[in-house]
Design a protein around this motif. Sequence first.
Motif, mmCIF file in Angstrom:
data_model
loop_
_atom_site.group_PDB
_atom_site.id
_atom_site.type_symbol
_atom_site.label_atom_id
_atom_site.label_comp_id
_atom_site.label_asym_id
_atom_site.label_seq_id
_atom_site.Cartn_x
_atom_site.Cartn_y
_atom_site.Cartn_z
ATOM 1 N N SER A 75 0.581 12.031 12.047
ATOM 2 C CA SER A 75 -0.947 10.856 10.849
ATOM 3 C C SER A 75 -1.023 10.903 8.975
ATOM 4 O O SER A 75 -0.730 9.976 8.793
ATOM 5 C CB SER A 75 -2.842 11.465 11.166
ATOM 6 N N ARG A 79 0.333 7.585 7.755
ATOM 7 C CA ARG A 79 -1.286 6.687 6.799
ATOM 8 C C ARG A 79 -0.559 6.592 5.634
ATOM 9 O O ARG A 79 -0.719 5.538 5.032
ATOM 10 C CB ARG A 79 -2.412 7.346 6.470
ATOM 11 N N LYS A 83 -0.046 3.225 2.644
ATOM 12 C CA LYS A 83 -0.422 3.094 1.806
ATOM 13 C C LYS A 83 0.100 2.474 0.792
ATOM 14 O O LYS A 83 0.122 2.048 0.084
ATOM 15 C CB LYS A 83 -0.970 4.820 1.253
ATOM 16 N N ARG A 94 -12.001 3.863 10.839
ATOM 17 C CA ARG A 94 -11.021 4.563 11.966
ATOM 18 C C ARG A 94 -13.034 4.777 12.613
ATOM 19 O O ARG A 94 -12.914 6.080 11.892
ATOM 20 C CB ARG A 94 -10.652 5.881 11.850
#
Length: 106
Positions: A75, A79, A83, A94
């Motif tokens: 993750s 992520r 970004k 989430r």
Amino acid sequence: MIIYNVTSNVDDSIHQQWLEWMMDKHVPDIMATGKFYKIKIVKVLGDEQHGGTTYSVQYTAENREKLDEYYRDHSPKLRGEMKQLFGDKVLQFRTELELVQEFKMV
């Protein structure tokens, strides 16, 4: 079964780029982790009060352990890519869902 749901409001200025990236890069990268066996991208219907287009992406894992492994091992990197590419043009929240019962027509 655990469903990891990511709801994203995508700014109109990057909408098409984001959607193509999701389908061509991000979702295949997540599937390659082996932590989810099904992923759905669904568009939220209705008039978006704050502009943009909203999607719900539903990542289905067999169990809590698979989801926790995803959080721990994959993750942060995935992520971070989102970004870096889209910054504040994609607003997300989430949720985690546990399937209680599913009903289907035969």
